[in-house]
Scaffold this motif. Structure first.
Motif, mmCIF file in Angstrom:
data_model
loop_
_atom_site.group_PDB
_atom_site.id
_atom_site.type_symbol
_atom_site.label_atom_id
_atom_site.label_comp_id
_atom_site.label_asym_id
_atom_site.label_seq_id
_atom_site.Cartn_x
_atom_site.Cartn_y
_atom_site.Cartn_z
ATOM 1 N N ASP A 1 36.495 24.359 26.686
ATOM 2 C CA ASP A 1 36.196 25.784 26.721
ATOM 3 C C ASP A 1 37.275 26.516 27.508
ATOM 4 O O ASP A 1 37.908 25.942 28.405
ATOM 5 C CB ASP A 1 34.849 26.033 27.404
ATOM 6 N N PHE A 2 37.484 27.779 27.180
ATOM 7 C CA PHE A 2 38.257 28.668 28.029
ATOM 8 C C PHE A 2 37.287 29.578 28.766
ATOM 9 O O PHE A 2 36.232 29.943 28.239
ATOM 10 C CB PHE A 2 39.248 29.485 27.201
ATOM 11 N N VAL A 3 37.644 29.920 29.990
ATOM 12 C CA VAL A 3 36.774 30.754 30.803
ATOM 13 C C VAL A 3 37.580 31.880 31.434
ATOM 14 O O VAL A 3 38.771 31.742 31.706
ATOM 15 C CB VAL A 3 36.083 29.937 31.920
ATOM 16 N N LEU A 4 36.916 33.020 31.656
ATOM 17 C CA LEU A 4 37.429 34.041 32.558
ATOM 18 C C LEU A 4 36.872 33.709 33.931
ATOM 19 O O LEU A 4 35.662 33.488 34.086
ATOM 20 C CB LEU A 4 36.975 35.435 32.141
ATOM 21 N N ALA A 5 37.744 33.667 34.937
ATOM 22 C CA ALA A 5 37.285 33.202 36.238
ATOM 23 C C ALA A 5 37.948 33.986 37.360
ATOM 24 O O ALA A 5 39.073 34.480 37.227
ATOM 25 C CB ALA A 5 37.592 31.713 36.397
ATOM 26 N N ALA A 6 37.234 34.084 38.484
ATOM 27 C CA ALA A 6 37.754 34.731 39.684
ATOM 28 C C ALA A 6 37.035 34.153 40.888
ATOM 29 O O ALA A 6 35.962 33.542 40.768
ATOM 30 C CB ALA A 6 37.560 36.250 39.622
ATOM 31 N N SER A 7 37.622 34.349 42.054
ATOM 32 C CA SER A 7 37.004 33.847 43.282
ATOM 33 C C SER A 7 35.920 34.809 43.751
ATOM 34 O O SER A 7 35.968 36.019 43.471
ATOM 35 C CB SER A 7 38.060 33.692 44.371
ATOM 36 N N PRO A 8 34.935 34.327 44.501
ATOM 37 C CA PRO A 8 33.923 35.216 45.066
ATOM 38 C C PRO A 8 34.533 36.309 45.954
ATOM 39 O O PRO A 8 34.028 37.438 45.987
ATOM 40 C CB PRO A 8 33.035 34.270 45.877
ATOM 41 N N ALA A 9 35.623 35.974 46.661
ATOM 42 C CA ALA A 9 36.260 36.972 47.525
ATOM 43 C C ALA A 9 36.818 38.130 46.705
ATOM 44 O O ALA A 9 36.674 39.304 47.083
ATOM 45 C CB ALA A 9 37.359 36.319 48.351
ATOM 46 N N TYR A 10 37.470 37.813 45.587
ATOM 47 C CA TYR A 10 37.996 38.881 44.740
ATOM 48 C C TYR A 10 36.858 39.736 44.192
ATOM 49 O O TYR A 10 36.938 40.975 44.191
ATOM 50 C CB TYR A 10 38.809 38.296 43.587
ATOM 51 N N LEU A 11 35.801 39.109 43.741
ATOM 52 C CA LEU A 11 34.683 39.846 43.143
ATOM 53 C C LEU A 11 33.960 40.699 44.179
ATOM 54 O O LEU A 11 33.482 41.796 43.867
ATOM 55 C CB LEU A 11 33.717 38.864 42.479
ATOM 56 N N ALA A 12 33.909 40.211 45.417
ATOM 57 C CA ALA A 12 33.275 41.006 46.470
ATOM 58 C C ALA A 12 34.067 42.281 46.750
ATOM 59 O O ALA A 12 33.495 43.330 47.059
ATOM 60 C CB ALA A 12 33.155 40.168 47.740
ATOM 61 N N ALA A 13 35.389 42.187 46.612
ATOM 62 C CA ALA A 13 36.250 43.341 46.903
ATOM 63 C C ALA A 13 36.372 44.298 45.726
ATOM 64 O O ALA A 13 36.518 45.506 45.909
ATOM 65 C CB ALA A 13 37.628 42.858 47.333
ATOM 66 N N HIS A 14 36.297 43.755 44.499
ATOM 67 C CA HIS A 14 36.614 44.578 43.329
ATOM 68 C C HIS A 14 35.469 44.680 42.325
ATOM 69 O O HIS A 14 35.584 45.421 41.340
ATOM 70 C CB HIS A 14 37.846 44.000 42.612
ATOM 71 N N GLY A 15 34.398 43.960 42.538
ATOM 72 C CA GLY A 15 33.306 43.970 41.580
ATOM 73 C C GLY A 15 33.577 43.046 40.411
ATOM 74 O O GLY A 15 34.699 42.571 40.208
ATOM 75 N N ALA A 16 32.550 42.775 39.614
ATOM 76 C CA ALA A 16 32.672 41.874 38.467
ATOM 77 C C ALA A 16 32.648 42.682 37.177
ATOM 78 O O ALA A 16 31.786 43.551 37.005
ATOM 79 C CB ALA A 16 31.539 40.855 38.464
ATOM 80 N N PRO A 17 33.568 42.426 36.249
ATOM 81 C CA PRO A 17 33.535 43.117 34.957
ATOM 82 C C PRO A 17 32.296 42.712 34.171
ATOM 83 O O PRO A 17 31.869 41.555 34.217
ATOM 84 C CB PRO A 17 34.817 42.646 34.272
ATOM 85 N N GLN A 18 31.731 43.665 33.451
ATOM 86 C CA GLN A 18 30.531 43.398 32.661
ATOM 87 C C GLN A 18 30.805 43.408 31.166
ATOM 88 O O GLN A 18 30.031 42.865 30.385
ATOM 89 C CB GLN A 18 29.447 44.434 32.986
#
Length: 296
Positions: A162-179
């Motif tokens: 599989d391919f995934v879109l991924a980010a660290s929790p730190a990045y998501l805490a600072a910038h939010g998660a795309p929906q």
């Protein structure tokens, strides 16, 4: 002079480009290789190699001889293998090419068990992001990802990823998660690129849709190395699209989070490929069989 061995050494010299490289592979001194090639030239009455202080140049006669010699070596190996398969366990060197990150994360960890099963087989593992010329570079087996286009190769399916879109929790805490897909425009991406060419992300237009789109990522980090993509995600530099195996351990522990899984495209196949039209030596066959079993 052992003519078959001398011909084998000459074929390896053409493929490796230096006496020292052949000597290292064979576990002998460089003068011994040079002596064998010289004896072969005297036997044939033709100069096969021009020796300079900086490089080895194959003569026109040498190139013509190599084309026949390579087939002779392959036929001789096949003959030995056809008898040896019935009498002995596999032995010898298998030259394998794979992408650097996949080799380190997915192939090398499998080798202890392989060597336990086949103690007389050795593996030379070369890594490259480019698709190497198997015949020209003397590679027995390559591991390739995605759709295959080279019809001169025989392919054996190993796995799918599989391919995934991924980010660290730190990045998501600072910038939010795309929906949704359009949200990516407001985020930093870790861009896989070679030269100035950015590789687009293949994504579904919407969850449950069969329609895919190519999204060209943008960001501040561009790299042509998967290991750096992985490191950048872990450092919180942005969102990346990557094969699941690249971040599998971090996804499992929560150090990386998967985003919008419903937008991911179909799985990507992974194949073992090898030159068509040749009998595959036993040492190569057992490695392919083992990889099929281990990666399943």
């Amino acid at each position: 002079m052992d003519r078959v061995n001398a011909i084998r050494l000459f074929a390896r010299l053409v493929e490796r480009g230096s006496f020292s490289a052949v000597a290292r592979e064979e576990g002998v001194g460089q003068p011994a290789v040079s002596k064998q090639i010289g004896a072969l030239e005297r036997h044939l009455g033709a100069q096969l190699v021009l020796r300079t202080s900086r490089q080895v140049v194959i003569t026109e006669a040498g190139q013509a001889f190599y084309e026949q010699a390579r087939q002779l070596v392959d036929d001789f190996d096949a003959l030995e293998s056809s008898v040896g398969d019935r009498q002995h366990s596999p032995r010898g060197m298998v030259r394998v090419n794979t992408a650097p990150a996949h080799g380190r994360l997915c192939i090398t960890p499998l080798l202890p068990e392989f060597f336990r099963r086949y103690p007389e087989v050795a593996i030379e593992l070369s890594v490259s992001e480019r698709q190497v010329d198997l015949v020209g570079e003397g590679i027995d087996l390559a591991i390739r990802h995605g759709r295959l286009v080279d019809s001169s190769l025989t392919a054996r399916p190993l796995a799918e990823t599989d391919f995934v879109l991924a980010a660290s929790p730190a990045y998501l805490a600072a910038h939010g998660a795309p929906q949704q897909l359009a949200d990516l425009d407001a985020h930093r991406c870790v861009v896989f690129a070679k030269g100035r060419e950015r590789y687009p992300w293949q994504l579904k237009r919407a969850p449950g849709s069969d329609e895919t789109v190519s999204y060209v990522p943008h960001g501040k980090l561009f790299t042509g190395d998967a290991e750096h993509v992985r490191a950048a995600v872990l450092c919180g530099l942005g969102i990346a699209q990557a094969p699941h195996w690249l971040l599998a351990d971090e996804i499992r522990t929560g150090a990386v989070q998967v985003l919008m899984p419903g937008l991911q495209p179909a799985r990507v196949p992974i194949h073992a490929v090898y030159p068509a039209g040749r009998r595959v030596p036993m040492r190569v066959r057992v490695l392919i069989d083992y990889l099929v079993e281990a990666l399943a």
